[in-house]
Design an enzyme around this catalytic site. Sequence first.
Site, PDB file in Angstrom:
ATOM      1  N   SER A 196      27.584  46.683 -12.307  1.00 21.26           N
ATOM      2  CA  SER A 196      28.245  46.822 -11.006  1.00 21.26           C
ATOM      3  C   SER A 196      29.628  47.461 -11.095  1.00 21.26           C
ATOM      4  O   SER A 196      30.303  47.593 -10.076  1.00 21.26           O
ATOM      5  CB  SER A 196      28.349  45.457 -10.336  1.00 21.26           C
ATOM      6  OG  SER A 196      28.929  44.551 -11.231  1.00 21.26           O
ATOM      7  N   THR A 198      31.911  43.610  -8.390  1.00 21.51           N
ATOM      8  CA  THR A 198      33.202  44.313  -8.356  1.00 21.51           C
ATOM      9  C   THR A 198      34.281  43.502  -9.059  1.00 21.51           C
ATOM     10  O   THR A 198      34.385  42.306  -8.851  1.00 21.51           O
ATOM     11  CB  THR A 198      33.641  44.444  -6.875  1.00 21.51           C
ATOM     12  OG1 THR A 198      32.718  45.266  -6.224  1.00 21.51           O
ATOM     13  CG2 THR A 198      35.033  45.013  -6.742  1.00 21.51           C
ATOM     14  N   THR A 239      34.613  49.359  -8.894  1.00 25.08           N
ATOM     15  CA  THR A 239      33.223  48.991  -8.615  1.00 25.08           C
ATOM     16  C   THR A 239      32.308  50.216  -8.616  1.00 25.08           C
ATOM     17  O   THR A 239      32.785  51.345  -8.416  1.00 25.08           O
ATOM     18  CB  THR A 239      33.126  48.329  -7.221  1.00 25.08           C
ATOM     19  OG1 THR A 239      31.833  47.767  -7.047  1.00 25.08           O
ATOM     20  CG2 THR A 239      33.389  49.306  -6.096  1.00 25.08           C
ATOM     21  N   ARG A 298      27.913  56.627   0.564  1.00 22.42           N
ATOM     22  CA  ARG A 298      28.496  55.366   1.058  1.00 22.42           C
ATOM     23  C   ARG A 298      29.733  54.973   0.233  1.00 22.42           C
ATOM     24  O   ARG A 298      29.742  55.051  -0.989  1.00 22.42           O
ATOM     25  CB  ARG A 298      27.442  54.266   0.972  1.00 22.42           C
ATOM     26  CG  ARG A 298      27.898  52.899   1.495  1.00 22.42           C
ATOM     27  CD  ARG A 298      28.374  51.995   0.397  1.00 22.42           C
ATOM     28  NE  ARG A 298      28.656  50.645   0.866  1.00 22.42           N
ATOM     29  CZ  ARG A 298      29.280  49.718   0.144  1.00 22.42           C
ATOM     30  NH1 ARG A 298      29.707  50.007  -1.071  1.00 22.42           N
ATOM     31  NH2 ARG A 298      29.500  48.523   0.620  1.00 22.42           N
ATOM     32  N   VAL A 299      30.767  54.569   0.929  1.00 25.81           N
ATOM     33  CA  VAL A 299      31.965  54.037   0.270  1.00 25.81           C
ATOM     34  C   VAL A 299      32.201  52.646   0.833  1.00 25.81           C
ATOM     35  O   VAL A 299      32.072  52.427   2.043  1.00 25.81           O
ATOM     36  CB  VAL A 299      33.192  54.939   0.538  1.00 25.81           C
ATOM     37  CG1 VAL A 299      34.472  54.292   0.035  1.00 25.81           C
ATOM     38  CG2 VAL A 299      32.992  56.306  -0.115  1.00 25.81           C
ATOM     39  N   THR A 309      35.418  40.866  -3.091  1.00 24.52           N
ATOM     40  CA  THR A 309      34.136  41.297  -3.627  1.00 24.52           C
ATOM     41  C   THR A 309      33.065  40.920  -2.611  1.00 24.52           C
ATOM     42  O   THR A 309      33.291  40.079  -1.754  1.00 24.52           O
ATOM     43  CB  THR A 309      33.863  40.648  -5.004  1.00 24.52           C
ATOM     44  OG1 THR A 309      32.601  41.115  -5.496  1.00 24.52           O
ATOM     45  CG2 THR A 309      33.823  39.138  -4.932  1.00 24.52           C
ATOM     46  N   GLY A 310      31.915  41.559  -2.720  1.00 21.39           N
ATOM     47  CA  GLY A 310      30.825  41.238  -1.800  1.00 21.39           C
ATOM     48  C   GLY A 310      30.541  42.385  -0.856  1.00 21.39           C
ATOM     49  O   GLY A 310      30.896  43.535  -1.156  1.00 21.39           O
TER      50      GLY A 310
HETATM   51  N1  ASP Z   1      32.588  45.172  -2.437  1.00 18.87           N
HETATM   52  C1  ASP Z   1      31.762  46.115  -3.128  1.00 18.87           C
HETATM   53  C2  ASP Z   1      31.297  47.162  -2.150  1.00 18.87           C
HETATM   54  O1  ASP Z   1      30.969  46.836  -1.041  1.00 18.87           O
HETATM   55  C3  ASP Z   1      30.566  45.578  -3.802  1.00 18.87           C
HETATM   56  C4  ASP Z   1      30.628  44.202  -4.359  1.00 18.87           C
HETATM   57  O2  ASP Z   1      31.672  43.639  -4.599  1.00 18.87           O
HETATM   58  O3  ASP Z   1      29.551  43.663  -4.597  1.00 18.87           O
HETATM   59  O4  ASP Z   1      31.205  48.294  -2.543  1.00 18.87           O
END
Ligand code: ASP
Length: 332
Positions: free
Chosen positions: A90, A192, A210, A220-221, A243-244
């Site tokens: 990731s 991330t 990430t 996509r960003v 994160t997420g």
């Molecule tokens: N926050 C990150 C994103 O949306 C991904 C993650 O942390 O899982 O790109």
Amino acid sequence: MKRRKFIQNASLSTFGIAVGSSVFASEIKKSISEVNEILPKNAGYPMVIATWNVNDSTAEAWRVLQEGKSALDAVEKGCMIEEANAEGQSVGIGGLPDRDGNVTLDACIMNKEGDYGAVVYLQNIMHPISVARKVMEDTTHVILAGKGAEQFAISEGFEKTNLLTEASKKAWEEWKKTSKYKPIINIENHDTIGMLAIDKNGDISGGCTTSGLAYKMAGRVGDSPIIGSGLFIDNQVGGATATGLGEEVLKTVGSFLIVELMRQGKTPQEACEEAIGRIIKKNPDFKDFQVGYIAVNKKGETGYYSIHDGFWITKYQNEKNENIPSSFYDKK
Ligand code: ASP
């Protein structure tokens, strides 16, 4: 002005200006040592905190802080460890690709002055966090994207690297059989990396890096490279990172919100809980996705909170490098 310096200066003026007279000078010295006695022995910094179980990254950041270097150096070096870890799917090399099979990386960094640099949709470069720092320090811009970011990185001496490992390619080929797109909660229990550090001077910096959501649409960003969403630092107040599911963090400008809540007097924990609460209020379907925040204030006090169980953080403080499970909203 740092607290100790402030108290020292206050002592000097209370004693009224007798520098030069050895009697008074020794009184001043005594007074300073008395004041130092009552200062907390275990100040909350230097310290480093990061999303997920990333002990090697926090250990590296801590090592840099112990050398007396800045929080900015610490977060860059700490994030680089995970970016170079091909097994992590990731972040950096080994990151899961988008639906077209391209690994595209997002990262940003912020320093104690509130300067910011970011790269989005960067391909073929292993250390987006360092490219983000170069954007911040060596250009007049704050975000570089895609091909332009890659060209800039190469012009700065970064090497082109194939970021798609065999394991990630295999996982993508497997995914293509059904092509179902659904964010996976707590993917691999590691995601991330958002990292916040305070150096020995009490100055705060942060970084976030990430490969974004696995099998995202091309182009996509997420939140991670966007100031105020994936990361925000205000050296007067504190810092926060996320994160997420980036879309939800972006819509609530989560990290900025947390720092502003701390400015208004909330603890880092209360601020993280409020930011998660804002997402939940807007999303009756919060069961389907995860968001986790971490925060630190100027004293080195920390907070962490997520929507669901399974979010962990790593904190290196007072000589201890610890993985800690975050408290969470959805008690089921
Ligand atoms: N926050 C990150 C994103 O949306 C991904 C993650 O942390 O899982 O790109």
